[in-house]
Design a protein around this motif. Structure first.
Motif, short mmCIF file in Angstrom:
data_model
loop_
_atom_site.label_atom_id
_atom_site.label_comp_id
_atom_site.label_asym_id
_atom_site.label_seq_id
_atom_site.Cartn_x
_atom_site.Cartn_y
_atom_site.Cartn_z
N ARG A 162 0.99 -0.88 0.07
CA ARG A 162 0.38 -0.01 -0.03
C ARG A 162 0.89 0.98 -0.25
NH1 ARG A 162 -3.06 -3.25 3.91
NH2 ARG A 162 -4.31 -3.86 2.83
N LEU A 186 2.62 1.95 -3.80
CA LEU A 186 2.13 1.64 -5.24
C LEU A 186 2.54 2.41 -5.97
CD1 LEU A 186 -1.65 1.65 -3.99
CD2 LEU A 186 -0.40 -0.36 -4.56
N SER A 187 3.28 3.62 -5.88
CA SER A 187 3.71 4.70 -7.04
C SER A 187 5.09 4.36 -7.25
CB SER A 187 3.52 5.78 -6.50
OG SER A 187 4.13 5.94 -5.06
N THR A 227 -2.99 -5.25 -8.16
CA THR A 227 -3.82 -4.61 -8.60
C THR A 227 -4.80 -4.30 -7.99
OG1 THR A 227 -3.04 -5.96 -11.14
CG2 THR A 227 -5.33 -4.75 -11.46
N ARG A 234 -4.58 -1.43 -6.10
CA ARG A 234 -4.27 -0.16 -7.26
C ARG A 234 -5.50 0.53 -7.81
NH1 ARG A 234 0.61 -1.62 -11.10
NH2 ARG A 234 2.08 -1.54 -9.57
N LYS A 279 -7.19 2.32 -4.43
CA LYS A 279 -7.10 3.51 -4.26
C LYS A 279 -6.27 4.63 -5.24
CE LYS A 279 -3.57 6.94 -2.66
NZ LYS A 279 -4.52 7.18 -0.45
N ALA A 280 -6.53 4.14 -6.58
CA ALA A 280 -7.91 5.07 -7.53
C ALA A 280 -8.75 5.38 -7.43
CB ALA A 280 -7.57 4.31 -9.16
N GLU A 307 0.03 7.94 -9.04
CA GLU A 307 0.03 7.89 -7.93
C GLU A 307 -0.28 6.66 -7.09
OE1 GLU A 307 0.18 9.30 -4.64
OE2 GLU A 307 0.64 10.73 -5.92
N VAL A 308 -0.77 5.56 -8.37
CA VAL A 308 -1.34 4.05 -8.41
C VAL A 308 -0.03 3.47 -8.99
CG1 VAL A 308 -3.17 4.77 -7.78
CG2 VAL A 308 -3.01 4.00 -9.52
N LEU A 330 -3.84 3.49 -16.96
CA LEU A 330 -4.66 3.75 -15.95
C LEU A 330 -6.11 3.61 -16.54
CD1 LEU A 330 -5.65 3.92 -12.54
CD2 LEU A 330 -5.88 6.53 -13.36
#
Length: 312
Positions: A199, A202-203, A239, A242, A245-246, A263-264, A272
């Motif tokens: 977590r 992620l970036s 995934t 991600r 978080k998105a 960011e993810v 994305l």
């Protein structure tokens, strides 16, 4: 051609290059190729990689020797062939055919195999060189790996390494490898620490090796035990994180879709958007518009109040 060349060098830098339709090298860990070839001689000199081929069409007569003795078969759609590293392969195909291949550089993957089976097995011991074989598990892992490469361009090291471990594990299982026991799932503190790391980064391009080091396990055993504990492989869980978080950033921040992609851990808003639509069935922009609409906020408030009343 260069002595001891890799599979990619052989197919992409010599006379075979005209047959290569697609080349992918996810993270430099595995090499993926798609080829469309006429019938005829498909032999190649000893290559430094372990190469797994999948026949995309079937219906061809295939004969030769790829490291396990002579074979003469009629190929089927989706079937796999395994070519041994450092072996002068002789293969003849009687009709036009289409192949996908995934190559394991031996220098990178022999250590993983050693750790998986406590040094009791090697790539030379795989009993799949020669006759074609079916494997639903490998078919799924290879398809997922190919899709990841289509969607993300350059998938993270974690995703590619985990997919490679899945394929190699199945090759070993089909060959009767004496697997070292996985000893159940991850210890609770290990699982908690690894999920926190995923977590938090992620970036970034966190790798399977880094997570395995936190767990004090080999990458091979970590991938197996992670799935036992969490229910899905590390690549699938990454995934999921991600996407969660998105969704959160789309709902609660004013960041652009491009900024959220970074960011993810995705390289662009296009990447994305493709993956987000696959998992959420809407585009990121449409998702943001829906979750910020007054009607959605009203229903969300009712759900929250109802939940409090039930727990109160």
């Amino acid at each position: 051609m260069l002595a001891n060349a890799s599979s990619t060098q052989w197919y992409c830098q010599g006379q075979q290059a005209t047959y290569v339709r697609t080349q992918k090298s996810p993270g430099g860990i595995l090499d993926l190729l798609e080829m469309a070839r006429p019938g005829g001689d498909m032999s190649h000199p000893a290559l430094s990689d372990l190469v797994l081929y999948q026949d995309q069409l079937g219906g061809s007569r295939v004969r030769g020797n790829s490291g396990g003795g002579p074979f003469d078969v009629t190929s089927e759609q989706g079937v796999f062939y395994l070519a041994a590293p450092d072996f002068d392969t002789t293969v003849m195909v009687d009709a036009s055919h289409q192949l996908r291949s995934v190559s394991f550089p031996v220098a990178q993957w022999q250590k993983v195999l050693d750790e998986a089976v406590d040094g009791q097995f090697s790539m030379e011991c795989l009993q799949l060189y020669g006759d074609p074989f079916h494997s639903p598990a490998i078919r799924l892992a290879l398809r997922n790996l190919w899709v990841l490469s289509e969607e993300e361009g350059a998938p993270s090291r974690l995703l590619v390494r985990a997919a490679g471990c899945e394929i190699l594990a199945e090759l070993c299982r089909l060959s009767g490898a004496p697997f070292a026991p996985a000893k159940g799932g991850l210890a609770p503190w290990v699982q908690r620490r690894c999920l926190e790391l995923m977590r938090a980064q992620l970036s970034e391009d966190i790798s399977l090796d880094e997570l395995a080091a936190e767990a004090q396990l080999s990458p091979f055993h970590f991938a197996r035990m992670f799935k036992q504990s969490v229910g899905v492989p590390p690549r699938a869980y990454l995934t999921q994180l991600r996407m969660e978080k998105a969704c959160e950033l789309l709902e609660l921040t004013e960041l652009s879709v491009t900024e959220i992609a970074h960011e993810v851990g995705y390289s662009s808003n296009q990447v994305l958007a493709r993956i987000f639509h696959k998992h959420q069935r809407v585009t990121p922009s449409d998702y943001r518009r829906v979750v910020r609409s007054p009607a959605f906020e009203h229903h969300a408030m009712i759900r929250r109040n109802t939940s409090r009343e039930k727990t109160g």
